[in-house]
Design a protein around this motif. Sequence first.
Motif, PDB file in Angstrom:
ATOM      1  N   MET A 131       0.839  -1.187   0.000  1.00 37.14           N
ATOM      2  CA  MET A 131       0.000   0.000   0.000  1.00 37.14           C
ATOM      3  C   MET A 131       0.885   1.251   0.000  1.00 37.14           C
ATOM      4  O   MET A 131       1.909   1.303   0.663  1.00 37.14           O
ATOM      5  N   ALA A 132       0.480   2.247  -0.736  1.00 33.33           N
ATOM      6  CA  ALA A 132       1.257   3.480  -0.862  1.00 33.33           C
ATOM      7  C   ALA A 132       1.225   4.268   0.443  1.00 33.33           C
ATOM      8  O   ALA A 132       0.214   4.304   1.140  1.00 33.33           O
ATOM      9  N   LYS A 133       2.359   4.900   0.747  1.00 33.59           N
ATOM     10  CA  LYS A 133       2.458   5.753   1.930  1.00 33.59           C
ATOM     11  C   LYS A 133       1.619   7.000   1.694  1.00 33.59           C
ATOM     12  O   LYS A 133       1.629   7.579   0.622  1.00 33.59           O
ATOM     13  N   LYS A 134       0.903   7.408   2.702  1.00 33.18           N
ATOM     14  CA  LYS A 134       0.103   8.630   2.623  1.00 33.18           C
ATOM     15  C   LYS A 134       1.013   9.838   2.814  1.00 33.18           C
ATOM     16  O   LYS A 134       1.764   9.916   3.774  1.00 33.18           O
ATOM     17  N   LEU A 135       0.977  10.741   1.878  1.00 26.71           N
ATOM     18  CA  LEU A 135       1.765  11.962   1.958  1.00 26.71           C
ATOM     19  C   LEU A 135       0.919  13.074   2.557  1.00 26.71           C
ATOM     20  O   LEU A 135      -0.267  13.191   2.253  1.00 26.71           O
ATOM     21  N   ASP A 136       1.539  13.898   3.395  1.00 30.77           N
ATOM     22  CA  ASP A 136       0.795  15.026   3.959  1.00 30.77           C
ATOM     23  C   ASP A 136       1.082  16.293   3.154  1.00 30.77           C
ATOM     24  O   ASP A 136       1.824  16.273   2.169  1.00 30.77           O
ATOM     25  N   LYS A 137       0.501  17.405   3.605  1.00 26.84           N
ATOM     26  CA  LYS A 137       0.629  18.667   2.876  1.00 26.84           C
ATOM     27  C   LYS A 137       2.083  19.141   2.771  1.00 26.84           C
ATOM     28  O   LYS A 137       2.484  19.691   1.749  1.00 26.84           O
ATOM     29  N   VAL A 138       2.873  18.900   3.785  1.00 25.37           N
ATOM     30  CA  VAL A 138       4.278  19.318   3.761  1.00 25.37           C
ATOM     31  C   VAL A 138       5.044  18.515   2.716  1.00 25.37           C
ATOM     32  O   VAL A 138       5.797  19.077   1.912  1.00 25.37           O
ATOM     33  N   ASP A 139       4.842  17.182   2.703  1.00 26.62           N
ATOM     34  CA  ASP A 139       5.496  16.340   1.696  1.00 26.62           C
ATOM     35  C   ASP A 139       5.142  16.821   0.291  1.00 26.62           C
ATOM     36  O   ASP A 139       6.009  16.944  -0.575  1.00 26.62           O
ATOM     37  N   LEU A 140       3.859  17.076   0.058  1.00 27.93           N
ATOM     38  CA  LEU A 140       3.398  17.486  -1.266  1.00 27.93           C
ATOM     39  C   LEU A 140       3.958  18.852  -1.663  1.00 27.93           C
ATOM     40  O   LEU A 140       4.308  19.073  -2.818  1.00 27.93           O
ATOM     41  N   LYS A 141       4.071  19.762  -0.705  1.00 28.19           N
ATOM     42  CA  LYS A 141       4.651  21.082  -0.993  1.00 28.19           C
ATOM     43  C   LYS A 141       6.127  20.936  -1.363  1.00 28.19           C
ATOM     44  O   LYS A 141       6.603  21.557  -2.321  1.00 28.19           O
ATOM     45  N   ILE A 142       6.839  20.094  -0.637  1.00 24.46           N
ATOM     46  CA  ILE A 142       8.254  19.840  -0.937  1.00 24.46           C
ATOM     47  C   ILE A 142       8.389  19.274  -2.351  1.00 24.46           C
ATOM     48  O   ILE A 142       9.212  19.741  -3.149  1.00 24.46           O
ATOM     49  N   LEU A 143       7.582  18.283  -2.677  1.00 21.41           N
ATOM     50  CA  LEU A 143       7.641  17.669  -4.015  1.00 21.41           C
ATOM     51  C   LEU A 143       7.280  18.663  -5.106  1.00 21.41           C
ATOM     52  O   LEU A 143       7.910  18.687  -6.169  1.00 21.41           O
ATOM     53  N   SER A 144       6.284  19.487  -4.856  1.00 15.68           N
ATOM     54  CA  SER A 144       5.883  20.473  -5.863  1.00 15.68           C
ATOM     55  C   SER A 144       6.992  21.483  -6.123  1.00 15.68           C
ATOM     56  O   SER A 144       7.271  21.820  -7.282  1.00 15.68           O
ATOM     57  N   GLU A 145       7.625  21.956  -5.076  1.00 16.54           N
ATOM     58  CA  GLU A 145       8.709  22.925  -5.255  1.00 16.54           C
ATOM     59  C   GLU A 145       9.876  22.305  -6.008  1.00 16.54           C
ATOM     60  O   GLU A 145      10.433  22.915  -6.919  1.00 16.54           O
ATOM     61  N   LEU A 146      10.247  21.081  -5.657  1.00 14.51           N
ATOM     62  CA  LEU A 146      11.358  20.422  -6.343  1.00 14.51           C
ATOM     63  C   LEU A 146      10.990  20.004  -7.758  1.00 14.51           C
ATOM     64  O   LEU A 146      11.865  19.888  -8.617  1.00 14.51           O
ATOM     65  N   SER A 147       9.698  19.804  -8.031  1.00 13.70           N
ATOM     66  CA  SER A 147       9.262  19.497  -9.393  1.00 13.70           C
ATOM     67  C   SER A 147       9.446  20.701 -10.310  1.00 13.70           C
ATOM     68  O   SER A 147       9.718  20.550 -11.490  1.00 13.70           O
TER      69      SER A 147
END
Length: 156
Positions: free
Chosen positions: A1-17
């Motif tokens: 099962m995939a790990k649930k990402l929170d808002k901080v994880d998603l913000k980090i990924l978006s910035e690095l994307s």
Amino acid sequence: MAKKLDKVDLKILSELSKDAQMPYTEVAKKAGVSSGTVHLRMKKMMDAGMVTGTTLSMDYAKMGWTVSAFVGIHLDETSKFDAVFEKLELIPEVVKIHYTTGKFNMFIKVHARDNMHLKTILHDQVETISHIKRTETFLTLHEMLNRHILFDESTI
């Protein structure tokens, strides 16, 4: 099962994307966390296999590689996908390989210097691979969009 990402994880990924070379200190400022938090979270996402590295985006046409194509591949036996994949992977100009449903068993993306180079790749390398029954090539005229998902609250 995939790990649930929170808002901080998603913000980090978006910035690095947007910019994979952005220093973690800058990512931390934009995400409202410490740089240590960014380092820790990125390590966890890498360890979990969610982030597999960073890539360099290149404009092949500006480098003299003026032809890009998608090639649909029909296999004589779908069970031979892995064997065909291993051979395609050895062709440097093949940059993407997908196992697909529908009309084709596989779809690949190829970059070439010109039409003659593409012909050589297809005729001398791709179409000589065992278990490839036939191919259909689609030339790309212009890539309009190439991006990652930029995550925000609306995507979680």
